[in-house]
Motif scaffolding. Structure first.
Motif, PDB file in Angstrom:
ATOM      1  N   VAL A 214      -0.169  -6.340  -6.065  1.00  0.00           N
ATOM      2  CA  VAL A 214      -1.502  -6.346  -5.442  1.00  0.00           C
ATOM      3  C   VAL A 214      -2.555  -6.860  -6.422  1.00  0.00           C
ATOM      4  O   VAL A 214      -3.749  -6.693  -6.196  1.00  0.00           O
ATOM      5  CB  VAL A 214      -1.885  -4.947  -4.919  1.00  0.00           C
ATOM      6  CG1 VAL A 214      -0.936  -4.509  -3.817  1.00  0.00           C
ATOM      7  CG2 VAL A 214      -1.952  -3.912  -6.025  1.00  0.00           C
TER       8      VAL A 214
ATOM      9  N   ASP B  27       0.838  -1.206   0.000  1.00  0.00           N
ATOM     10  CA  ASP B  27       0.000   0.000   0.000  1.00  0.00           C
ATOM     11  C   ASP B  27       0.869   1.250   0.000  1.00  0.00           C
ATOM     12  O   ASP B  27       0.573   2.228  -0.701  1.00  0.00           O
ATOM     13  CB  ASP B  27      -0.931   0.006   1.213  1.00  0.00           C
ATOM     14  CG  ASP B  27      -2.051  -1.012   1.087  1.00  0.00           C
ATOM     15  OD1 ASP B  27      -2.300  -1.472  -0.044  1.00  0.00           O
ATOM     16  OD2 ASP B  27      -2.664  -1.351   2.111  1.00  0.00           O
TER      17      ASP B  27
ATOM     18  N   THR C 175       1.170   4.237  -2.839  1.00  0.00           N
ATOM     19  CA  THR C 175       0.987   5.645  -2.480  1.00  0.00           C
ATOM     20  C   THR C 175       2.150   6.500  -2.968  1.00  0.00           C
ATOM     21  O   THR C 175       1.953   7.511  -3.665  1.00  0.00           O
ATOM     22  CB  THR C 175       0.844   5.785  -0.951  1.00  0.00           C
ATOM     23  OG1 THR C 175      -0.339   5.106  -0.525  1.00  0.00           O
ATOM     24  CG2 THR C 175       0.760   7.251  -0.555  1.00  0.00           C
TER      25      THR C 175
END
Length: 640
Positions: A517, A481, A485
């Protein structure tokens, strides 16, 4: 308010001591008005609906209990905490329980030292406190000595007389800020006790009980209890999730919880979810935590007003600490290190360490772990708002630049250690790879938040460069994550800067993260864009890396022919550049793609060529991986 005569009780004793606590957050304390101090014989009312603090209460009662073992030597037991955390409420509960037990009976006296008032002249000195305590103990004005020092001497004499008569005394000195206000009031006889409330950790030798915000369950319990004060209120039971959210947004601070409960009691039909939504706006939260009422001194009953008293104390006594307090919210993460704080202030580390320690003693900062400092969420909002007006004088923008460049430079040094091959020179900022990884682990939240802050403040250079220093670490930690970002921001920042090479790098890293992901279509698009950018720049190495990563993403969506082509092109580029390591990686991935469509002969050739590359580069890890793939492919070719 008139003082009553002295009241006595017999009690055994251990050693004399001081317990230092703090301001009231969950009960209205009756205090004298006017500039002159006034001691009360007896105690203000104990707070209604007191919740939690079991361990801290037990420690204070153990200190007060004449039958308790106490602690050896001259004892100072300190309970300290931030404004609004409920220090005085805890002290009053303990003192009332001590009276109920008959430990002091009626020999209890209360005085407000008024240290946290807007006017420094209202602070009560030890000599003034002694005079008022003597009056509360029944000494007539005509019998008081003329000087403060003499009154302190008489105060000690009265305590000695009472000790000799078996009449122990408990004195509660509320709102002290410095040791000099209360140290002369410490009784010399072991049967007496002095309880001190303070927002500061005083330098008296003390057994410290540091009063933090409430645990989540106790915060919810306090909010439920306060909400139903005076009448049944079904909302807490009907809306459990908003209750928990409000408690979190109040920072589990008792004063904030009491204020919100009072506001909700005044609007019995207002849904708790609506209040929670209002408080969710961080810029409006402190405004929401205002009861609209005033205390007996005319001060607003509000969280901001409670913080004002601590901040004004800084402005008057320690302006440099006040400046640091205003600047610390610039740090984007949950806590800050000493080197980062020094970069923020452009001051030497020893100076900044002393200032941070002083702010922690004032309970405007907490120390989550040794060497790091953090702010309660509401204190952070308050400090940040106070940083707006003096921003130019504080050089706030320059401070943020220094902080972000500190994170960039240190991340670059740490990243060099992570990528260095054996024998390759590395910066001496870290002792080695483990040290660099430990720094990344500690600063990860700050670093990711710094990228986001750089984007929000149009510091595109930082937003473009810092992610590139984080990618290896974040990949190793599988922080997917965070990878998404920072590389999304990096790609945008590079575009705004017109940095095509940076854009290609960011898209390449973003594509890898998207693939990990399992957002394959987005990954393929990002990697195709990267592979298109690099040839225009003449960056063959970047092009080969993007093609190799693209091939992996294509293979995972079973577009095998395209994947094979991408890996072949990547291997060709690496070979032309003489980059044996990249060539080995591309050939390994080529072999895997060929295996998927059962072209085992070609896959074996690719794996053998890859192994020869890793033999040359002495990359034992990659060589072991490709050997395992080769063995498995030969087994499948043989029909095993």
């Amino acid at each position: 308010m008139s003082a009553h005569g002295p009241r006595a009780v017999s009690v055994g004793g251990s050693n004399p001591g001081i317990i230092q606590t703090g301001d009231n957050a969950s009960a209205t304390i009756v205090q004298p008005t006017g500039p002159a101090p006034q001691a009360l014989a007896g105690l203000p009312a104990a707070p209604v609906g007191f919740v939690g603090r079991t361990d801290a209460l037990e420690q204070i009662l153990a200190f007060l209990n004449p039958a308790g073992r106490g602690w050896p030597g001259v004892v100072v037991s300190a309970v300290a905490g931030m404004a609004g955390v409920g220090k005085t409420a805890l002290t009053l509960v303990a003192a009332h329980q001590a009276m109920t037990q008959g430990w002091f009976g009626v020999g209890v006296f209360f005085i407000d030292m008024r240290s946290y008032t807007p006017d420094p002249g209202e602070r009560v000195s030890a000599t003034a406190a002694a005079g008022q305590l003597l009056r509360a103990m029944g000494i007539r004005d005509t019998d008081l000595p003329p000087t403060g020092d003499e009154q302190l001497g008489l105060y000690q004499s009265v305590l000695a007389d009472r000790a000799g008569e078996g009449m122990p005394v408990l004195v509660v000195a509320d709102n002290a800020a410095v040791s000099g206000q209360v140290e002369p009031l410490l009784p010399a006889q072991p049967c007496h006790r002095l309880l001190i409330t303070s927002r500061h950790t005083l330098t008296l030798p003390a057994h410290l009980v540091d009063l933090a915000v409430l645990p989540e369950a106790d915060a919810v319990d306090l909010l439920r209890t306060a909400l139903q004060a005076g009448r049944a209120d079904p909302r807490a039971g009907a809306e459990p999730e908003p209750v928990a959210k409000i408690a979190r947004l109040c920072g589990r601070l008792p004063l904030a919880l009491q204020i919100i409960a009072a506001l909700l009691r005044a609007e019995p039909d207002r849904p708790l979810a609506e209040m929670a939504a209002e408080m969710a706006d961080a810029q409006q939260r402190l405004d929401a935590l205002d009861s609209g009422d005033r205390d007996q001194h005319g001060r607003p009953l509000a969280v901001r007003a409670a913080f004002d008293l601590s901040y004004q104390h800084l402005l008057v006594d320690q302006p440099e600490q006040a400046r640091l307090f205003r600047m610390l919210p610039l740090n984007p993460g949950p806590d800050i290190s000493l080197p980062a704080a020094a970069a923020l202030t452009s001051a030497p580390e020893p100076v900044v360490r002393r200032q941070l320690a002083a702010l922690a003693r004032a309970h405007l900062l907490t120390i989550p772990i040794t060497g790091r400092w953090s702010m309660h969420d509401l204190v952070r909002l308050y400090a940040d708002q106070h940083g707006v007006s003096p921003a130019a004088d504080d050089q706030r923008e320059q401070a943020l630049d220094r902080l972000l460049y500190y994170y960039l430079a240190t991340a670059e040094a740490a990243n060099d250690h992570l990528q260095a091959l054996p024998g390759q020179p590395v910066p001496d900022h870290f002792t080695g790879r483990d040290d660099a990884m430990a720094w990344f682990d500690t600063e990860r939240a700050n670093l990711v938040a710094a990228v986001t802050l750089a984007q929000a403040t149009a510091r595109h250079h930082i937003a473009h460069l810092l992610p590139a220093r984080l990618n290896v670490y974040l990949h190793w930690r599988r922080a997917l994550d965070d990878l998404l970002t920072v590389n999304t921001i990096a790609a945008t920042a590079s575009t705004r800067l017109g940095d095509r090479h940076g854009e290609g790098t960011a898209l390449n890293n973003l594509g890898v993260a998207l693939r990990q992901v399992r957002r394959f279509d987005e990954a393929i698009t990002a990697l195709q864009d990267a592979a298109t950018i690099y040839p225009d720049l003449g960056d063959r190495h970047g092009e080969g890396t993007a093609l190799n990563n693209l091939g992996v993403a294509l293979r995972q969506v079973r577009r095998f022919d395209e994947a094979i082509t991408a890996h072949q092109d990547a291997a060709t580029i690496s070979r032309q550049l003489g980059d044996r390591h990249s060539d080995g990686l591309a050939l390994t991935n080529l072999g895997l793609a060929l295996c998927e469509i059962r072209r085992f002969d070609e896959a074996i050739i690719a794996f053998k060529q890859a192994k020869s590359m890793f033999d040359f580069t002495k990359d034992d890890h990659s060589r072991a991986i490709v050997q395992a793939n080769l063995t498995e492919t030969e087994r499948r070719q043989a029909g095993g």
